[in-house]
Every structure is written in structure tokens, then in C-alpha cells.
Design a protein around this motif. Structure first.
Motif, PDB file in Angstrom:
ATOM      1  N   LYS A   1      37.851  32.314  28.343  1.00 27.66           N
ATOM      2  CA  LYS A   1      36.837  32.075  29.356  1.00 27.66           C
ATOM      3  C   LYS A   1      37.007  32.943  30.600  1.00 27.66           C
ATOM      4  O   LYS A   1      36.149  32.939  31.483  1.00 27.66           O
ATOM      5  N   LYS A   2      38.091  33.705  30.701  1.00 24.60           N
ATOM      6  CA  LYS A   2      38.375  34.473  31.898  1.00 24.60           C
ATOM      7  C   LYS A   2      37.686  35.837  31.876  1.00 24.60           C
ATOM      8  O   LYS A   2      37.549  36.468  30.834  1.00 24.60           O
ATOM      9  N   LEU A   3      37.250  36.294  33.061  1.00 28.59           N
ATOM     10  CA  LEU A   3      36.771  37.661  33.223  1.00 28.59           C
ATOM     11  C   LEU A   3      37.961  38.611  33.226  1.00 28.59           C
ATOM     12  O   LEU A   3      37.968  39.635  32.550  1.00 28.59           O
TER      13      LEU A   3
ATOM     14  N   GLY B   1      32.573  32.792  35.882  1.00 31.73           N
ATOM     15  CA  GLY B   1      31.745  32.264  36.966  1.00 31.73           C
ATOM     16  C   GLY B   1      31.933  33.038  38.260  1.00 31.73           C
ATOM     17  O   GLY B   1      30.969  33.258  39.012  1.00 31.73           O
ATOM     18  N   ASP B   2      33.165  33.467  38.549  1.00 31.65           N
ATOM     19  CA  ASP B   2      33.417  34.294  39.737  1.00 31.65           C
ATOM     20  C   ASP B   2      32.631  35.600  39.650  1.00 31.65           C
ATOM     21  O   ASP B   2      32.076  36.083  40.647  1.00 31.65           O
ATOM     22  N   GLY B   3      32.604  36.186  38.455  1.00 29.76           N
ATOM     23  CA  GLY B   3      31.851  37.418  38.261  1.00 29.76           C
ATOM     24  C   GLY B   3      30.363  37.229  38.492  1.00 29.76           C
ATOM     25  O   GLY B   3      29.702  38.069  39.103  1.00 29.76           O
ATOM     26  N   LEU B   4      29.821  36.107  38.022  1.00 35.65           N
ATOM     27  CA  LEU B   4      28.400  35.828  38.215  1.00 35.65           C
ATOM     28  C   LEU B   4      28.053  35.709  39.695  1.00 35.65           C
ATOM     29  O   LEU B   4      27.036  36.250  40.156  1.00 35.65           O
ATOM     30  N   ILE B   5      28.902  35.011  40.452  1.00 33.70           N
ATOM     31  CA  ILE B   5      28.654  34.843  41.887  1.00 33.70           C
ATOM     32  C   ILE B   5      28.660  36.197  42.585  1.00 33.70           C
ATOM     33  O   ILE B   5      27.796  36.500  43.428  1.00 33.70           O
TER      34      ILE B   5
ATOM     35  N   GLU C   1      33.803  43.477  46.553  1.00 43.25           N
ATOM     36  CA  GLU C   1      34.114  42.180  45.950  1.00 43.25           C
ATOM     37  C   GLU C   1      34.189  42.297  44.427  1.00 43.25           C
ATOM     38  O   GLU C   1      35.104  41.751  43.795  1.00 43.25           O
ATOM     39  N   ILE C   2      33.246  43.027  43.842  1.00 47.85           N
ATOM     40  CA  ILE C   2      33.265  43.226  42.391  1.00 47.85           C
ATOM     41  C   ILE C   2      34.484  44.028  41.972  1.00 47.85           C
ATOM     42  O   ILE C   2      35.139  43.728  40.965  1.00 47.85           O
ATOM     43  N   ASP C   3      34.829  45.051  42.741  1.00 50.77           N
ATOM     44  CA  ASP C   3      36.003  45.860  42.421  1.00 50.77           C
ATOM     45  C   ASP C   3      37.278  45.018  42.491  1.00 50.77           C
ATOM     46  O   ASP C   3      38.198  45.204  41.687  1.00 50.77           O
ATOM     47  N   ASP C   4      37.330  44.094  43.445  1.00 51.87           N
ATOM     48  CA  ASP C   4      38.506  43.203  43.538  1.00 51.87           C
ATOM     49  C   ASP C   4      38.599  42.281  42.330  1.00 51.87           C
ATOM     50  O   ASP C   4      39.699  41.914  41.903  1.00 51.87           O
ATOM     51  N   LEU C   5      37.425  41.899  41.768  1.00 46.42           N
ATOM     52  CA  LEU C   5      37.428  41.020  40.597  1.00 46.42           C
ATOM     53  C   LEU C   5      37.948  41.741  39.349  1.00 46.42           C
ATOM     54  O   LEU C   5      38.705  41.173  38.569  1.00 46.42           O
TER      55      LEU C   5
END
Length: 381
Positions: free
Chosen positions: A217-219, A226-230, A342-346
Motif C-alpha cells: 500500500k506504500k508509495l 494517500g500522501d501522494g494523492l494529496i 513536496e512531490i519530490d520529497d515524497l
């Protein structure tokens, strides 16, 4: 008549093939063993096939459990009211079974098939117990057939489908940014209304699918899907802010402003589009490592600084419309930079993990190369 793009056609084709395989498998199993209630087995298979393997497996398991509970509940009500005269046993068993089953379904919505199984058994109060069990077996075979087909014929997990729709949504953000900044310089731009419709469909699908994920379930190792979607929704809102600034404030900019800002904003468009293309390729599995945002980050900071210098922050305003236009563009560029960061940090943990694996692999290769050389240097005993 039907507005179906290639991305939707992929899901429809997969479900169609899995449905055909499930129905064929169930049909031959039921005929091979000469089992009754073929229609129940086929119906169970049809209603178990979902858009991802995870969902199909979950639905199949819940359907089998619900069928067993419903069958047991129906039989219990039939035996409970068997002493009543005339046709009253059927009515009493049916009402009791339906009420209890609906109460259970309200508490556990995934087991809503309990009511169907319980009602069928209660309505056939005169039938043998074995008939009810045979019906439950048919439902079991149909559900298992659907699960097998979903994992054998073109399988796709909920995570894989979620990642694919996340990649589609990222590409929609790229399309909007290119359309916004391309339109600012007078280029023919894509219709942003169509882009908005595509993004809404892709992000909604991703939200629904992520909740069904049962495997991985992890990105990344430290962030969920879910963090990625946000983060992607924030990127979209930042892209919309930039689009509004480019569309509504363009007329307030002077020719000198346009001449100085156009090369910078064109650089933002090109660098952002390239970064998002590479990121989409990584999300879809076409690239081995996620991209770095060094180039696009530097470009966005340079553009933001240039826009800030264009209108000094002072209370004395000679051209308020122009200043608002430049401030709106600067805000849009700053939001875009923060959203991309933020996306790069994810995805950073995934890139760092890949780099650590590569470093370990290089270290092993060096160690393996040094051992034979050291052995050659050692004198024979």
C-alpha cells in the motif's frame, strides 16, 4: 455516442477478458462435476469481477462468507418456525431472515449478500437442506472462479491501477501548465476545460482504487499512496492558480514586462514539463529512477526573483493593475515550486533507496574484483 479514451478502454478491455475467462471456467467446472445451480454460480462470478485483482479477491471472499452465513441464517429461521400451521412458516421465516440479515448488512456492508442467501433459503422452506448447501457451493465456485480469472488473465493490483491513475493525473498537471504558459506567449494551447475533466476523472479513480489496495500500500518506504494523492491535488490547485494568473492578468502586463518575462516563463514551462514527463515515466514503470528537480527548482526560483524585482514591494503604486498581475504570476510560480518540492520529497526516499542499492552493488563488484587480484599476489605455500 460514447466518449471513451484509450486509458478507459484499457480497464474495460481487461474486465471484459476477465469476465469471459471467469464465466468459462465456472461453466466447465459446474458441468464437469454435474453440479446444480449453474445460474447462481455464473451470477456470483459476474458480480465478483472488479477493476482490480485486490477488489475481486475481497469481494469474492466476502461473498462466500456472506453466502454461508445467509444460508445458515435461512435454515435456522426455517427450523425455528416449522411448527406453525399452513403457509405461516414461510412468511415468518422470510421476515425474520430478512430483518436479521439487513441488520447484519448495516453493521458490515461488505456482507450485504447475506440477505440474498437468507431470503432464498427461507422462501424454499420445503426444500432439503442439501439443496441450500448446493446453492452455497455454487456461489463459492463462482466467486473462486472470478478470483482465479482476475489473478491469471491480465492481472492488475489496486496499487498498480492507483499508480497508473496517479501518473495520469500528474500528466494532466503538466498539460495544464503547458497550456497556461504557452497561452501567455500567444501559442495555440490545449483546451483547459478538457484537461480539468480528465484530471477530475483520474484523481477520483485513484482515490477509489487506493482504498481497495491490499498488497504493498506504500508509495515509498515512508509515504502512503494517500500522501501522494494529496500532494498531486495541491500541485493541481497550484497549476490552476498559475493558469488563472496567466489568463486573467495578461492584458495588464506591458510589452516590456512580456518581453522580459516570456523567456523566464517559457523556461518554467519547458523545465516543469520535462520534470513531470520524467516523473510520469517513473510512476508508470518506464524509468528506473525518479527524476531530480534541481533544474526546474533553480528555474522557478530565478523566475520568482525576477518577478519580485519587476515590482518592488512598496506602498507607493503607480500602476496597480500591472502590479497585481505581476504579483499573481509570482504567487503562481511560488506555489508551483512548493508543490513540486513536496512531490519530490515524497519520491525522494524511493530514489535514495535505489541509490543505496546501486552503491551496495558497486561495492560488491569492487570487492569481487579485489579478491582474485589479492589471491594472485599471495605467494604459493
Amino acid at each position: 455516442m460514447f466518449d471513451v479514451d484509450k486509458k478507459q478502454l484499457r480497464d474495460l478491455s481487461r474486465v471484459g477478458l476477465q469476465t469471459a475467462a471467469a464465466v468459462t471456467l465456472v461453466y466447465f467446472v459446474m458441468r464437469w462435476y454435474a453440479l446444480d445451480h449453474l445460474s447462481w454460480a455464473i451470477i456470483s462470478a459476474l458480480f465478483s469481477i472488479q477493476l482490480s485483482s485486490d477488489s475481486t479477491l475481497s469481494v469474492a471472499v466476502y461473498r462466500v462468507v456472506a453466502a454461508l452465513i445467509g444460508t445458515a441464517l435461512g435454515l435456522a429461521t426455517v427450523l425455528l418456525f416449522a411448527w406453525l400451521p399452513g403457509s405461516w412458516p414461510v412468511l415468518a421465516a422470510l421476515v425474520t431472515a430478512c430483518v436479521v440479515a439487513n441488520l447484519m448488512s448495516s453493521q458490515w456492508p461488505s456482507l450485504n449478500y447475506i440477505a440474498v442467501a437468507a431470503a432464498i433459503v427461507a422462501l424454499n422452506a420445503d426444500a432439503e437442506v442439501m439443496k441450500a448447501l448446493e446453492r452455497a457451493l455454487a456461489i463459492l465456485i463462482g466467486s473462486v472462479g472470478a478470483a482465479v480469472a482476475s489473478f491469471v488473465v491480465w492481472p492488475e493490483t489496486a496499487r498498480a491501477r492507483g499508480m497508473r491513475n496517479i501518473a495520469y493525473a500528474l500528466d494532466d498537471c503538466r498539460r495544464l501548465i503547458e497550456a497556461s504558459l504557452g497561452g501567455l506567449s500567444g501559442e495555440d494551447a490545449e483546451d483547459t476545460r478538457r484537461i480539468d475533466q480528465d484530471f477530475s476523472r483520474h484523481i477520483q479513480t485513484a482515490r477509489e482504487v487506493v482504498g481497495d489496495a491490499r498488497f504493498k500500500k506504500k508509495l515509498t518506504s515512508s509515504h502512503s499512496l494517500g500522501d501522494g494523492l494529496i500532494a498531486i491535488e495541491r500541485l493541481w490547485h497550484g497549476s490552476v492558480a498559475l493558469d488563472r494568473a496567466a489568463e486573467e492578468r495578461r492584458s495588464a502586463l506591458s510589452e516590456a514586462d512580456m518581453a522580459s518575462a516570456e523567456p523566464l516563463l517559457d523556461g518554467v514551462r519547458r523545465n516543469t514539463a520535462e520534470y513531470l514527463r520524467d516523473l510520469v515515466a517513473y510512476m508508470e514503470g518506464r524509468a528506473g529512477a525518479p527524476p531530480r528537480m534541481d533544474a526546474v527548482g533553480d528555474c522557478l526560483r530565478e523566475t520568482e526573483d525576477a518577478l519580485r524585482r519587476a515590482v518592488p514591494e512598496t506602498t507607493l503604486t503607480q500602476d496597480p493593475e500591472r502590479e497585481r498581475a505581476v504579483a499573481a504570476l509570482r504567487f503562481g510560480v511560488d506555489e508551483l515550486r512548493q508543490n513540486l518540492r513536496e512531490i519530490d520529497d515524497l519520491i525522494g526516499p524511493g530514489r535514495e533507496e535505489l541509490e543505496r542499492r546501486m552503491d551496495r552493488g558497486m561495492s560488491r563488484m569492487r570487492d569481487d574484483g579485489e579478491r582474485p587480484a589479492a589471491a594472485e599476489r599471495e605467494p604459493a605455500q
